[in-house]
Design an enzyme around this catalytic site. Structure first.
Site, PDB file in Angstrom:
ATOM      1  N   HIS A  24      -6.911   9.270  -2.375  1.00 21.11           N
ATOM      2  CA  HIS A  24      -6.137  10.401  -2.119  1.00 21.11           C
ATOM      3  C   HIS A  24      -6.320  11.044  -0.571  1.00 21.11           C
ATOM      4  O   HIS A  24      -5.427  11.741   0.166  1.00 21.11           O
ATOM      5  CB  HIS A  24      -6.039  11.484  -3.612  1.00 21.11           C
ATOM      6  CG  HIS A  24      -5.792  10.548  -4.758  1.00 21.11           C
ATOM      7  ND1 HIS A  24      -4.468  11.777  -5.781  1.00 21.11           N
ATOM      8  CD2 HIS A  24      -6.664   9.459  -5.665  1.00 21.11           C
ATOM      9  CE1 HIS A  24      -4.385  10.392  -6.986  1.00 21.11           C
ATOM     10  NE2 HIS A  24      -5.128   9.746  -6.633  1.00 21.11           N
ATOM     11  N   ASP A 129      -1.805  17.754  -2.850  1.00 15.39           N
ATOM     12  CA  ASP A 129      -1.643  16.185  -4.167  1.00 15.39           C
ATOM     13  C   ASP A 129      -1.262  16.953  -5.277  1.00 15.39           C
ATOM     14  O   ASP A 129      -1.337  18.300  -5.363  1.00 15.39           O
ATOM     15  CB  ASP A 129      -3.028  15.583  -4.063  1.00 15.39           C
ATOM     16  CG  ASP A 129      -3.138  13.969  -4.946  1.00 15.39           C
ATOM     17  OD1 ASP A 129      -2.967  13.331  -3.824  1.00 15.39           O
ATOM     18  OD2 ASP A 129      -2.379  14.121  -5.729  1.00 15.39           O
TER      19      ASP A 129
HETATM   20  C1  UDX Z   1      -6.708   4.862  -6.565  1.00 17.18           C
HETATM   21  C2  UDX Z   1      -5.866   3.883  -7.618  1.00 17.18           C
HETATM   22  O1  UDX Z   1      -7.104   1.937  -7.826  1.00 17.18           O
HETATM   23  C3  UDX Z   1      -4.929   3.671  -7.321  1.00 17.18           C
HETATM   24  O2  UDX Z   1      -4.503   3.154  -7.720  1.00 17.18           O
HETATM   25  C4  UDX Z   1      -4.528   5.234  -6.443  1.00 17.18           C
HETATM   26  O3  UDX Z   1      -2.513   5.112  -6.245  1.00 17.18           O
HETATM   27  C5  UDX Z   1      -4.441   5.972  -6.303  1.00 17.18           C
HETATM   28  O4  UDX Z   1      -6.699   6.595  -6.878  1.00 17.18           O
HETATM   29  P1  UDX Z   1      -8.509   3.663  -5.368  1.00 17.18           P
HETATM   30  O5  UDX Z   1      -9.353   2.946  -6.433  1.00 17.18           O
HETATM   31  O6  UDX Z   1      -9.687   3.987  -4.352  1.00 17.18           O
HETATM   32  O7  UDX Z   1      -7.438   4.740  -5.284  1.00 17.18           O
HETATM   33  O8  UDX Z   1      -7.572   2.152  -4.674  1.00 17.18           O
HETATM   34  P2  UDX Z   1      -7.041   1.992  -3.530  1.00 17.18           P
HETATM   35  O9  UDX Z   1      -6.154   2.850  -3.179  1.00 17.18           O
HETATM   36  O10 UDX Z   1      -6.531   1.334  -3.354  1.00 17.18           O
HETATM   37  O11 UDX Z   1      -7.812   3.066  -2.397  1.00 17.18           O
HETATM   38  C6  UDX Z   1      -9.120   3.332  -1.639  1.00 17.18           C
HETATM   39  C7  UDX Z   1      -8.832   2.949   0.064  1.00 17.18           C
HETATM   40  O12 UDX Z   1     -10.590   2.639   0.089  1.00 17.18           O
HETATM   41  C8  UDX Z   1      -7.909   2.458   0.799  1.00 17.18           C
HETATM   42  O13 UDX Z   1      -7.451   3.086   1.482  1.00 17.18           O
HETATM   43  C9  UDX Z   1      -8.778   1.443   1.128  1.00 17.18           C
HETATM   44  O14 UDX Z   1      -8.983   0.965   3.031  1.00 17.18           O
HETATM   45  C10 UDX Z   1     -10.183   1.753   0.996  1.00 17.18           C
HETATM   46  N1  UDX Z   1     -11.822   1.244   1.583  1.00 17.18           N
HETATM   47  C11 UDX Z   1     -11.818   0.895   0.516  1.00 17.18           C
HETATM   48  C12 UDX Z   1     -12.035   1.646   2.129  1.00 17.18           C
HETATM   49  O15 UDX Z   1     -12.273   2.105   3.906  1.00 17.18           O
HETATM   50  N2  UDX Z   1     -13.739   0.378   2.319  1.00 17.18           N
HETATM   51  C13 UDX Z   1     -13.654  -0.588   1.423  1.00 17.18           C
HETATM   52  O16 UDX Z   1     -14.789  -0.981   1.232  1.00 17.18           O
HETATM   53  C14 UDX Z   1     -12.842  -0.833   0.420  1.00 17.18           C
END
Ligand code: UDX
Length: 471
Positions: A24, A129
């Site tokens: 987020h 948000d």
């Molecule tokens: C959560 C939910 O999983 C997601 O479905 C919802 O829409 C928002 O909240 P998250 O699990 O963190 O988010 O997944 P995602 O939405 O994919 O966000 C992860 C973020 O972390 C991405 O922007 C990604 O670039 C970043 N990331 C991930 C990194 O910078 N490094 C990493 O090693 C892994």
């Protein structure tokens, strides 16, 4: 970057308040960067829980807001519980939020001015948000208009709006017997694709989603981190579904990370950049990047299967093993013999510069949990995907990846090393994988077109900035 806004109006200020979780924070900070690039001043409101690091963003002003999250809830870090606890605390004693907002409403260095007078350079609006209804209520009492940033897809927001109906019609909560039943109101979703959390009490989920719906309906506008290239029909349906609420704006302005690049700055964990040098040594399209976002977790047995499945695939891979990826383990141990088995071919890191990794020419596939940011980042670089959804909106994101855009497939059923090996090979080798890769490249182009100066996402940003300046 199109549309810098010169002159007097350029000093108007937007406030942004992300929910303090990685998935987020990132899109809100990208939105902040895009607004700043168009001449607006930005103040970021943030909590002590998962606090941001102001020193990394010298271009923004920061104001801390007391979050009131009890220590045990903060330590457990479950998103639904944190959202409910934070809102409850802010509603029980709104004075702290009110003071922080009132301070943020003043332009930097002009503290003597009164917030209510909205002097030139003071805040025009607050982006929240959708999970921060308590903050919206305080802002309303201060006369500050709020806009909602939805960090998930348009389809996801449609699902939230439909949640009461989905219960009335018996689709939810899901039952073993109806998982594959199509939901005619939300094609192409089936019951198993609807927003759901197996680890949270379903009533809590309903409450969180009802509050998001309320914050959307009460807002002066909604920005969705999506693209007309991905969800034109869903945006059209949303416009109809929200028409009665008189929202001045409902915009698809994404992918926001393509409008402003500041992922390293808002990363809660330090990114290990050594993987870029490693990727530089690999042939184009050869590496599978495996990462399951910031919250998804697996059992120790599943973790072993993932490790050996990657090893057995025979493909080079870069795997993010972040703390708490394995349920109940703060730091995760790789299985005995694994490092020797994948020497020179596999790299394991704690946290990646994900957008840079996905943009690297060596990366040919992405195994993801299907978080919306990860999905957008994969799509934005034309990288085909294996989706292994864990919870919340990830199931519906996987449905779109597989059945709407055709740029990947879902790995269903038990996580077992042989099935993982086969899935990796299906994506990285052979005709089917090549077709997904081709479609991913076409989709990347369509998304990129929306980001051009006359594209729909840039037009959405133009409308947004004009609207802010009109407030
Ligand atoms: C959560 C939910 O999983 C997601 O479905 C919802 O829409 C928002 O909240 P998250 O699990 O963190 O988010 O997944 P995602 O939405 O994919 O966000 C992860 C973020 O972390 C991405 O922007 C990604 O670039 C970043 N990331 C991930 C990194 O910078 N490094 C990493 O090693 C892994």
């Amino acid at each position: 970057m199109a549309g810098g806004v010169p002159g007097r109006e350029a000093r108007r200020r937007a406030l942004v308040f992300p929910l303090p979780f990685q998935g987020h924070i990132d899109p809100m900070m990208h939105l902040a960067g895009a607004l700043h690039a168009r001449g607006l001043a930005v103040t970021v409101l943030h909590t002590r829980f998962n606090a941001l690091r102001p020193a990394r963003h010298p271009e923004f002003r920061f104001v801390e807001v007391p979050d009131g999250v009890p220590a045990d809830v903060a330590a457990a870090g479950r998103i639904i519980d944190v959202i409910l606890a934070m809102n409850a605390a802010m509603e029980a004693s709104p004075a702290g939020v009110r003071a922080a907002l009132a301070s943020a409403m003043l332009a930097g260095g002009e503290e003597e001015q009164e917030a209510e007078r909205r002097p030139r350079g003071a805040a025009a609006c607050l982006f929240i948000d959708g999970n921060l209804l308590a903050v919206q209520r305080v802002a309303a009492a201060l006369g500050l208009p709020t806009l909602v940033l939805r960090t998930g897809s348009a389809a996801c927001l449609r699902c939230f709006l439909a949640y009461p109906m989905l219960h009335e019609k018996g689709f939810l909560p899901p039952q073993e017997s109806n998982l594959y039943t199509p939901v005619p109101e939300l094609p192409p979703l089936r019951v198993k694709d609807l927003f759901f959390s197996p680890v949270s009490n379903h009533e809590k989920v309903r409450e969180v989603l009802a509050r998001i719906t309320e914050s959307v309906r009460n807002s002066s506008g909604v920005v969705i981190n999506t693209s007309e290239a991905l969800e034109a029909a869903e945006m059209e349906q949303l416009r109809g579904e929200l028409a009665g609420d008189g929202l001045p704006l409902l915009l698809a302005a994404g992918p926001l990370h393509k409008l402003s690049s500041r992922s390293a700055g808002s990363s809660l964990l330090d990114q290990d950049r050594s993987c870029i040098a490693w990727l530089d040594t690999r042939p184009p399209g050869s590496v599978l990047y495996a990462s399951f976002g910031s919250l998804a977790a697996m059992d120790p047995g599943e973790f072993l299967e993932v490790a050996w499945g990657l090893a057995d695939s025979g493909h080079p891979f870069l795997w993010v093993v972040r703390p708490k990826l394995v349920r109940g383990c703060d730091s995760v141990q790789l299985p005995d013999g694994f490092e020797d088995a994948v020497k020179g071919r596999g790299m394991v890191i704690r946290w990646a510069p994900q957008q840079e990794v996905l943009a690297h020419r060596a990366v040919g596939g992405f195994w993801t949990h299907g978080g919306w940011n990860s999905t957008l980042e994969g799509v934005g670089e034309g990288v085909p995907m294996i989706c292994r959804p864990d919870a919340v909106d990830q199931m519906m994101n996987a449905r779109y990846v597989q059945d709407v855009w055709g740029v990947g497939f879902e790995l269903e059923g038990e996580l077992e090393r042989g099935r993982i090996r086969d899935a990796v090979r299906r994506l990285m080798e052979g005709e089917e994988g090549a077709e997904m890769r081709e479609r991913a490249k076409v989709l990347r182009r369509k998304v990129a077109d929306c980001l051009e100066s006359s594209g729909s996402s840039q037009i959405a940003m133009d409308k947004l900035v004009s609207y802010i300046l009109s407030l």
